[in-house]
Design a protein around this motif. Structure first.
Motif, PDB file in Angstrom:
ATOM      1  N   VAL A  77       0.836  -1.188   0.000  1.00  0.00           N
ATOM      2  CA  VAL A  77       0.000   0.000   0.000  1.00  0.00           C
ATOM      3  C   VAL A  77       0.875   1.244   0.000  1.00  0.00           C
ATOM      4  O   VAL A  77       1.733   1.407   0.857  1.00  0.00           O
ATOM      5  CB  VAL A  77      -0.936  -0.001   1.226  1.00  0.00           C
ATOM      6  N   GLN A  78       0.662   2.128  -0.956  1.00  0.00           N
ATOM      7  CA  GLN A  78       1.416   3.361  -1.068  1.00  0.00           C
ATOM      8  C   GLN A  78       0.444   4.509  -1.257  1.00  0.00           C
ATOM      9  O   GLN A  78      -0.658   4.323  -1.765  1.00  0.00           O
ATOM     10  CB  GLN A  78       2.388   3.291  -2.248  1.00  0.00           C
ATOM     11  N   PHE A  79       0.874   5.720  -0.871  1.00  0.00           N
ATOM     12  CA  PHE A  79      -0.023   6.862  -0.913  1.00  0.00           C
ATOM     13  C   PHE A  79       0.701   8.078  -1.467  1.00  0.00           C
ATOM     14  O   PHE A  79       1.886   8.257  -1.239  1.00  0.00           O
ATOM     15  CB  PHE A  79      -0.564   7.174   0.483  1.00  0.00           C
ATOM     16  N   ALA A  80      -0.053   8.901  -2.167  1.00  0.00           N
ATOM     17  CA  ALA A  80       0.520  10.106  -2.756  1.00  0.00           C
ATOM     18  C   ALA A  80       0.483  11.285  -1.805  1.00  0.00           C
ATOM     19  O   ALA A  80       1.233  12.238  -1.966  1.00  0.00           O
ATOM     20  CB  ALA A  80      -0.221  10.465  -4.048  1.00  0.00           C
ATOM     21  N   THR A  81      -0.403  11.241  -0.792  1.00  0.00           N
ATOM     22  CA  THR A  81      -0.520  12.365   0.136  1.00  0.00           C
ATOM     23  C   THR A  81      -0.539  11.876   1.579  1.00  0.00           C
ATOM     24  O   THR A  81      -0.856  10.718   1.861  1.00  0.00           O
ATOM     25  CB  THR A  81      -1.815  13.171  -0.117  1.00  0.00           C
ATOM     26  N   PHE A  82      -0.207  12.792   2.470  1.00  0.00           N
ATOM     27  CA  PHE A  82      -0.216  12.491   3.905  1.00  0.00           C
ATOM     28  C   PHE A  82      -1.626  12.132   4.367  1.00  0.00           C
ATOM     29  O   PHE A  82      -1.814  11.212   5.151  1.00  0.00           O
ATOM     30  CB  PHE A  82       0.293  13.712   4.666  1.00  0.00           C
ATOM     31  N   ASP A  83      -2.635  12.851   3.871  1.00  0.00           N
ATOM     32  CA  ASP A  83      -4.012  12.604   4.303  1.00  0.00           C
ATOM     33  C   ASP A  83      -4.483  11.205   3.932  1.00  0.00           C
ATOM     34  O   ASP A  83      -5.177  10.542   4.707  1.00  0.00           O
ATOM     35  CB  ASP A  83      -4.948  13.643   3.687  1.00  0.00           C
ATOM     36  N   GLU A  84      -4.113  10.729   2.746  1.00  0.00           N
ATOM     37  CA  GLU A  84      -4.486   9.378   2.344  1.00  0.00           C
ATOM     38  C   GLU A  84      -3.870   8.345   3.279  1.00  0.00           C
ATOM     39  O   GLU A  84      -4.522   7.382   3.692  1.00  0.00           O
ATOM     40  CB  GLU A  84      -4.045   9.115   0.909  1.00  0.00           C
ATOM     41  N   ALA A  85      -2.594   8.542   3.618  1.00  0.00           N
ATOM     42  CA  ALA A  85      -1.914   7.611   4.521  1.00  0.00           C
ATOM     43  C   ALA A  85      -2.570   7.627   5.897  1.00  0.00           C
ATOM     44  O   ALA A  85      -2.748   6.583   6.527  1.00  0.00           O
ATOM     45  CB  ALA A  85      -0.439   7.980   4.632  1.00  0.00           C
ATOM     46  N   ALA A  86      -2.952   8.823   6.366  1.00  0.00           N
ATOM     47  CA  ALA A  86      -3.573   8.935   7.685  1.00  0.00           C
ATOM     48  C   ALA A  86      -4.921   8.225   7.726  1.00  0.00           C
ATOM     49  O   ALA A  86      -5.250   7.543   8.702  1.00  0.00           O
ATOM     50  CB  ALA A  86      -3.732  10.403   8.065  1.00  0.00           C
ATOM     51  N   ARG A  87      -5.699   8.389   6.664  1.00  0.00           N
ATOM     52  CA  ARG A  87      -7.011   7.725   6.636  1.00  0.00           C
ATOM     53  C   ARG A  87      -6.860   6.213   6.631  1.00  0.00           C
ATOM     54  O   ARG A  87      -7.594   5.500   7.326  1.00  0.00           O
ATOM     55  CB  ARG A  87      -7.794   8.191   5.396  1.00  0.00           C
ATOM     56  N   HIS A  88      -5.912   5.715   5.874  1.00  0.00           N
ATOM     57  CA  HIS A  88      -5.691   4.268   5.845  1.00  0.00           C
ATOM     58  C   HIS A  88      -5.234   3.764   7.212  1.00  0.00           C
ATOM     59  O   HIS A  88      -5.653   2.703   7.675  1.00  0.00           O
ATOM     60  CB  HIS A  88      -4.639   3.907   4.794  1.00  0.00           C
ATOM     61  N   THR A  89      -4.373   4.551   7.866  1.00  0.00           N
ATOM     62  CA  THR A  89      -3.879   4.153   9.184  1.00  0.00           C
ATOM     63  C   THR A  89      -5.023   4.027  10.172  1.00  0.00           C
ATOM     64  O   THR A  89      -5.068   3.094  10.986  1.00  0.00           O
ATOM     65  CB  THR A  89      -2.858   5.186   9.699  1.00  0.00           C
ATOM     66  N   GLN A  90      -5.972   4.954  10.120  1.00  0.00           N
ATOM     67  CA  GLN A  90      -7.114   4.896  11.022  1.00  0.00           C
ATOM     68  C   GLN A  90      -7.924   3.617  10.816  1.00  0.00           C
ATOM     69  O   GLN A  90      -8.424   3.020  11.770  1.00  0.00           O
ATOM     70  CB  GLN A  90      -8.014   6.119  10.813  1.00  0.00           C
ATOM     71  N   GLN A  91      -8.025   3.179   9.573  1.00  0.00           N
ATOM     72  CA  GLN A  91      -8.731   1.932   9.296  1.00  0.00           C
ATOM     73  C   GLN A  91      -7.995   0.735   9.885  1.00  0.00           C
ATOM     74  O   GLN A  91      -8.592  -0.156  10.485  1.00  0.00           O
ATOM     75  CB  GLN A  91      -8.908   1.762   7.787  1.00  0.00           C
TER      76      GLN A  91
END
Length: 326
Positions: A77-91
């Motif tokens: 799993v890779q992300f282009a933005t910090f917000d995307e990574a944060a949302r995935h982390t919460q899941q």
């Protein structure tokens, strides 16, 4: 004479072949849903990754698109933005922690990160500190600032190193901070570096004003230059406490797998080659001065480029290979 098939039989066989084909076409996508790894032929791997990119939308396509024809696994799993990574982390964190070992943690630590370089090993933790904690550390340090000093090598003199480091700084530790902010920073950094808090030196908080800089240098103390060492600085974490309007980058002059080839002709005051990181308030930059086998990584040469406009505030945490606070 060959055996013939009735029309209904042919229709049934064709339908069965179509269904099997669709089923086999779906199978390569299963690892994506289960976040596991699967050994597949390269062509199959490309198909898996292409579908994963399409499903994740435009942002993921920008990140993964470059690897779409490489055969790399699509399950990372890779992300282009910090917000995307944060949302995935919460899941991910919806899963409760497991029972730890005797000396482990009963909690998760979540922090997006980006590998900036493998040569030297360099990892960026964006948004490691919030604005309030940054301002708290700056306020603590301001009243204690003094001209920054250097550890002298056997061949050094005060005149020789006069213009190497022109910032102001001070050392502070968790014991100087009743509010517990520095203790919080140390504990979080320990989780992310997998190194106990006791291996860290006190924070060295620095302020760079316009024109001030730090020539490129190593954080380690080579025994041949500094004498015998009870332990070594294996890694450094730079906590950026402010943005910088212009200049003030952290430069790694020898970054890259072949970076050491530039060392014989390097200008230690230069900021024109290598890799430069532009400070962003709240970010933490971790880099290693030692290889896994304990030898020095010559590519970890780094410096602070002159500030052109504004101020640069940074807190440095040196991490030792042995307990420092024992």
């Amino acid at each position: 004479m060959s055996r013939g098939y009735s029309t209904p039989a042919v229709v049934c066989l064709c339908a069965l072949a179509f269904i099997c084909g669709r089923f086999l076409d779906i199978i390569p996508g299963l690892p994506e849903a289960h976040s596991g790894f699967r050994s597949t032929p390269i062509n199959q791997g490309r198909l898996v990754q292409r579908r994963a990119i399409e499903q994740r939308g435009p942002a993921a396509q920008r990140v993964l698109g470059a690897n779409a024809t490489s055969g790399a696994s699509a399950t990372q799993v890779q992300f282009a933005t910090f917000d995307e990574a944060a949302r995935h982390t919460q899941q991910v964190l919806r899963s409760p922690p497991v029972e730890p070992a005797e000396s482990g943690n009963s909690f998760y630590t979540a922090q997006p990160f980006q590998v900036l370089s493998w040569y030297p090993r360099m990892v960026l933790y964006p948004g490691f500190l919030d604005q309030a904690r940054c301002e708290h550390i700056i306020k603590m340090a301001k009243a204690r600032l003094r001209p920054s000093s250097l550890a002298l090598r056997k061949s050094d003199t005060a005149d020789k190193i006069r213009d190497v480091r022109t910032s102001q700084g001070t050392f502070i530790s968790r014991y100087d901070d009743p509010a517990g902010v520095l203790a919080w920073v140390e504990e979080k950094a320990a989780q992310l570096t997998s190194t106990p808090v006791s291996h860290g030196e006190p924070f060295n908080v620095l302020r760079y004003e316009p024109g001030q800089h730090y020539d490129s240098h190593y954080d380690i103390f080579e025994p041949e230059s500094y004498g015998p060492q009870p332990s070594q600085r294996m890694a450094t974490v730079l906590f950026y406490l402010s943005d910088v309007e212009e200049g003030g980058e952290t430069v790694f002059l020898l970054e890259g797998e072949k970076g050491l080839a530039r060392k014989p002709t390097i200008d230690y005051k230069s900021c024109d080659v290598g890799y430069k990181y532009k400070p962003r308030r709240g970010d933490a930059l971790l880099f290693y001065s030692l290889h896994h086998n304990g030898t020095v990584d010559g590519r970890a040469l780094h410096g602070g480029c002159p500030v052109v406009k504004g101020e640069k505030w940074v807190a440095t945490k040196w991490i030792r290979d042995k307990c420092f606070m024992c």
